[in-house]
Design a protein around this motif. Structure first.
Motif, PDB file in Angstrom:
ATOM      1  N   PRO A  31       0.822  -1.212   0.000  1.00  0.00           N
ATOM      2  CA  PRO A  31       0.000   0.000   0.000  1.00  0.00           C
ATOM      3  C   PRO A  31       0.862   1.271   0.000  1.00  0.00           C
ATOM      4  O   PRO A  31       1.809   1.379   0.764  1.00  0.00           O
ATOM      5  CB  PRO A  31      -0.803  -0.112   1.298  1.00  0.00           C
ATOM      6  N   VAL A  32       0.564   2.181  -0.906  1.00  0.00           N
ATOM      7  CA  VAL A  32       1.230   3.485  -0.959  1.00  0.00           C
ATOM      8  C   VAL A  32       0.167   4.560  -1.034  1.00  0.00           C
ATOM      9  O   VAL A  32      -0.928   4.337  -1.544  1.00  0.00           O
ATOM     10  CB  VAL A  32       2.205   3.602  -2.158  1.00  0.00           C
ATOM     11  N   THR A  33       0.475   5.721  -0.503  1.00  0.00           N
ATOM     12  CA  THR A  33      -0.483   6.813  -0.438  1.00  0.00           C
ATOM     13  C   THR A  33      -0.024   7.943  -1.344  1.00  0.00           C
ATOM     14  O   THR A  33       1.075   8.474  -1.172  1.00  0.00           O
ATOM     15  CB  THR A  33      -0.591   7.332   1.014  1.00  0.00           C
ATOM     16  N   TYR A  34      -0.866   8.279  -2.325  1.00  0.00           N
ATOM     17  CA  TYR A  34      -0.555   9.357  -3.255  1.00  0.00           C
ATOM     18  C   TYR A  34      -1.762  10.270  -3.401  1.00  0.00           C
ATOM     19  O   TYR A  34      -2.905   9.813  -3.361  1.00  0.00           O
ATOM     20  CB  TYR A  34      -0.209   8.824  -4.650  1.00  0.00           C
ATOM     21  N   CYS A  35      -1.492  11.556  -3.620  1.00  0.00           N
ATOM     22  CA  CYS A  35      -2.574  12.472  -3.972  1.00  0.00           C
ATOM     23  C   CYS A  35      -2.874  12.271  -5.460  1.00  0.00           C
ATOM     24  O   CYS A  35      -2.105  11.629  -6.183  1.00  0.00           O
ATOM     25  CB  CYS A  35      -2.192  13.925  -3.679  1.00  0.00           C
ATOM     26  N   LYS A  36      -3.970  12.828  -5.916  1.00  0.00           N
ATOM     27  CA  LYS A  36      -4.385  12.638  -7.307  1.00  0.00           C
ATOM     28  C   LYS A  36      -3.319  13.154  -8.279  1.00  0.00           C
ATOM     29  O   LYS A  36      -3.010  12.517  -9.281  1.00  0.00           O
ATOM     30  CB  LYS A  36      -5.719  13.348  -7.553  1.00  0.00           C
ATOM     31  N   THR A  37      -2.726  14.302  -7.976  1.00  0.00           N
ATOM     32  CA  THR A  37      -1.727  14.909  -8.862  1.00  0.00           C
ATOM     33  C   THR A  37      -0.492  14.018  -8.999  1.00  0.00           C
ATOM     34  O   THR A  37      -0.015  13.754 -10.108  1.00  0.00           O
ATOM     35  CB  THR A  37      -1.313  16.296  -8.343  1.00  0.00           C
ATOM     36  N   CYS A  38       0.021  13.531  -7.859  1.00  0.00           N
ATOM     37  CA  CYS A  38       1.223  12.691  -7.905  1.00  0.00           C
ATOM     38  C   CYS A  38       0.936  11.341  -8.548  1.00  0.00           C
ATOM     39  O   CYS A  38       1.765  10.804  -9.281  1.00  0.00           O
ATOM     40  CB  CYS A  38       1.783  12.495  -6.499  1.00  0.00           C
ATOM     41  N   LYS A  39      -0.250  10.796  -8.281  1.00  0.00           N
ATOM     42  CA  LYS A  39      -0.624   9.517  -8.876  1.00  0.00           C
ATOM     43  C   LYS A  39      -0.637   9.641 -10.394  1.00  0.00           C
ATOM     44  O   LYS A  39      -0.103   8.784 -11.105  1.00  0.00           O
ATOM     45  CB  LYS A  39      -1.986   9.073  -8.353  1.00  0.00           C
ATOM     46  N   MET A  40      -1.219  10.715 -10.897  1.00  0.00           N
ATOM     47  CA  MET A  40      -1.269  10.917 -12.349  1.00  0.00           C
ATOM     48  C   MET A  40       0.136  11.122 -12.916  1.00  0.00           C
ATOM     49  O   MET A  40       0.471  10.606 -13.973  1.00  0.00           O
ATOM     50  CB  MET A  40      -2.165  12.110 -12.698  1.00  0.00           C
ATOM     51  N   LEU A  60       2.996  10.011 -11.741  1.00  0.00           N
ATOM     52  CA  LEU A  60       3.800   8.796 -11.679  1.00  0.00           C
ATOM     53  C   LEU A  60       3.343   7.717 -12.644  1.00  0.00           C
ATOM     54  O   LEU A  60       4.157   6.996 -13.216  1.00  0.00           O
ATOM     55  CB  LEU A  60       3.780   8.224 -10.261  1.00  0.00           C
ATOM     56  N   PHE A  61       2.036   7.575 -12.797  1.00  0.00           N
ATOM     57  CA  PHE A  61       1.525   6.435 -13.539  1.00  0.00           C
ATOM     58  C   PHE A  61       1.060   6.760 -14.956  1.00  0.00           C
ATOM     59  O   PHE A  61       0.637   5.877 -15.675  1.00  0.00           O
ATOM     60  CB  PHE A  61       0.404   5.756 -12.751  1.00  0.00           C
ATOM     61  N   SER A  62       1.139   8.004 -15.364  1.00  0.00           N
ATOM     62  CA  SER A  62       0.715   8.327 -16.727  1.00  0.00           C
ATOM     63  C   SER A  62       1.891   8.534 -17.664  1.00  0.00           C
ATOM     64  O   SER A  62       1.702   8.754 -18.845  1.00  0.00           O
ATOM     65  CB  SER A  62      -0.176   9.575 -16.731  1.00  0.00           C
ATOM     66  N   LYS A  63       3.119   8.462 -17.149  1.00  0.00           N
ATOM     67  CA  LYS A  63       4.288   8.631 -18.002  1.00  0.00           C
ATOM     68  C   LYS A  63       4.400   7.452 -18.947  1.00  0.00           C
ATOM     69  O   LYS A  63       4.238   6.304 -18.564  1.00  0.00           O
ATOM     70  CB  LYS A  63       5.557   8.733 -17.162  1.00  0.00           C
ATOM     71  N   LYS A  64       4.704   7.750 -20.202  1.00  0.00           N
ATOM     72  CA  LYS A  64       4.883   6.684 -21.185  1.00  0.00           C
ATOM     73  C   LYS A  64       6.264   6.078 -20.990  1.00  0.00           C
ATOM     74  O   LYS A  64       7.257   6.774 -20.871  1.00  0.00           O
ATOM     75  CB  LYS A  64       4.748   7.227 -22.600  1.00  0.00           C
ATOM     76  N   ARG A  65       6.273   4.801 -20.938  1.00  0.00           N
ATOM     77  CA  ARG A  65       7.533   4.084 -20.824  1.00  0.00           C
ATOM     78  C   ARG A  65       7.784   3.371 -22.146  1.00  0.00           C
ATOM     79  O   ARG A  65       6.863   2.864 -22.764  1.00  0.00           O
ATOM     80  CB  ARG A  65       7.460   3.090 -19.676  1.00  0.00           C
ATOM     81  N   SER A  66       9.054   3.291 -22.522  1.00  0.00           N
ATOM     82  CA  SER A  66       9.369   2.623 -23.776  1.00  0.00           C
ATOM     83  C   SER A  66       9.060   1.137 -23.665  1.00  0.00           C
ATOM     84  O   SER A  66       9.188   0.535 -22.606  1.00  0.00           O
ATOM     85  CB  SER A  66      10.830   2.839 -24.149  1.00  0.00           C
ATOM     86  N   VAL A  67       8.655   0.580 -24.768  1.00  0.00           N
ATOM     87  CA  VAL A  67       8.261  -0.816 -24.816  1.00  0.00           C
ATOM     88  C   VAL A  67       9.144  -1.531 -25.820  1.00  0.00           C
ATOM     89  O   VAL A  67       9.487  -0.986 -26.862  1.00  0.00           O
ATOM     90  CB  VAL A  67       6.772  -0.938 -25.230  1.00  0.00           C
ATOM     91  N   GLY A  68       9.513  -2.738 -25.516  1.00  0.00           N
ATOM     92  CA  GLY A  68      10.298  -3.543 -26.446  1.00  0.00           C
ATOM     93  C   GLY A  68      11.787  -3.428 -26.210  1.00  0.00           C
ATOM     94  O   GLY A  68      12.250  -2.888 -25.216  1.00  0.00           O
ATOM     95  N   ARG A  69      12.530  -3.930 -27.161  1.00  0.00           N
ATOM     96  CA  ARG A  69      13.985  -3.904 -27.040  1.00  0.00           C
ATOM     97  C   ARG A  69      14.513  -2.492 -27.273  1.00  0.00           C
ATOM     98  O   ARG A  69      13.961  -1.742 -28.063  1.00  0.00           O
ATOM     99  CB  ARG A  69      14.617  -4.823 -28.077  1.00  0.00           C
ATOM    100  N   PRO A  70      15.600  -2.139 -26.617  1.00  0.00           N
ATOM    101  CA  PRO A  70      16.193  -0.828 -26.876  1.00  0.00           C
ATOM    102  C   PRO A  70      16.797  -0.775 -28.282  1.00  0.00           C
ATOM    103  O   PRO A  70      17.256  -1.790 -28.807  1.00  0.00           O
ATOM    104  CB  PRO A  70      17.284  -0.697 -25.815  1.00  0.00           C
ATOM    105  N   SER A  71      16.789   0.393 -28.860  1.00  0.00           N
ATOM    106  CA  SER A  71      17.330   0.573 -30.201  1.00  0.00           C
ATOM    107  C   SER A  71      18.841   0.379 -30.188  1.00  0.00           C
ATOM    108  O   SER A  71      19.529   0.827 -29.277  1.00  0.00           O
ATOM    109  CB  SER A  71      16.993   1.977 -30.702  1.00  0.00           C
ATOM    110  N   ILE A  72      19.364  -0.285 -31.216  1.00  0.00           N
ATOM    111  CA  ILE A  72      20.813  -0.472 -31.307  1.00  0.00           C
ATOM    112  C   ILE A  72      21.408   0.336 -32.449  1.00  0.00           C
ATOM    113  O   ILE A  72      22.604   0.282 -32.670  1.00  0.00           O
ATOM    114  CB  ILE A  72      21.175  -1.963 -31.471  1.00  0.00           C
ATOM    115  N   GLY A  73      20.570   1.070 -33.157  1.00  0.00           N
ATOM    116  CA  GLY A  73      21.089   1.854 -34.273  1.00  0.00           C
ATOM    117  C   GLY A  73      19.978   2.375 -35.160  1.00  0.00           C
ATOM    118  O   GLY A  73      18.827   2.458 -34.759  1.00  0.00           O
TER     119      GLY A  73
END
Length: 92
Positions: A26-35, A37-50
């Motif tokens: 359990p973690v406690t976050y306000c609405k602003t911090c929750k959004m 932290l959890f709305s950032k796009k993270r890269s998906v798949g293998r990292p680019s090699i070139g």
């Protein structure tokens, strides 16, 4: 009755705070911090090699069979290794 004030673990705000579970903890976050932290796009798949450039390659049927056999299911890796080896031999 003694009500304890719940505050955001990230910013300390007591406004619009909710308890959420992250990996069953359990973690406690306000609405602003929750959004934030959890709305950032993270890269998906293998990292680019070139840089990717599309190439068309024409080979005989026999050459394709040999190529596929030596590539063992991964043509791209086989070509990268073969080209890298050839380029490094030129510099020696």
């Amino acid at each position: 009755m003694n009500k304890s004030k719940v505050s955001c673990e990230r910013c300390g705000s007591g406004f619009n705070v909710t308890i959420i579970y992250v990996d069953e903890v359990p973690v406690t976050y306000c609405k602003t911090c929750k959004m934030a932290l959890f709305s950032k796009k993270r890269s998906v798949g293998r990292p680019s090699i070139g840089i990717t450039k599309k190439v068309s390659l024409t080979l005989t049927e026999d050459d394709w069979e040999q190529f596929d056999a030596r590539a063992k299911g991964n043509r791209s890796l086989f070509l990268r290794k073969t080209i890298s080896k050839a380029l490094n031999e030129d510099t020696k």
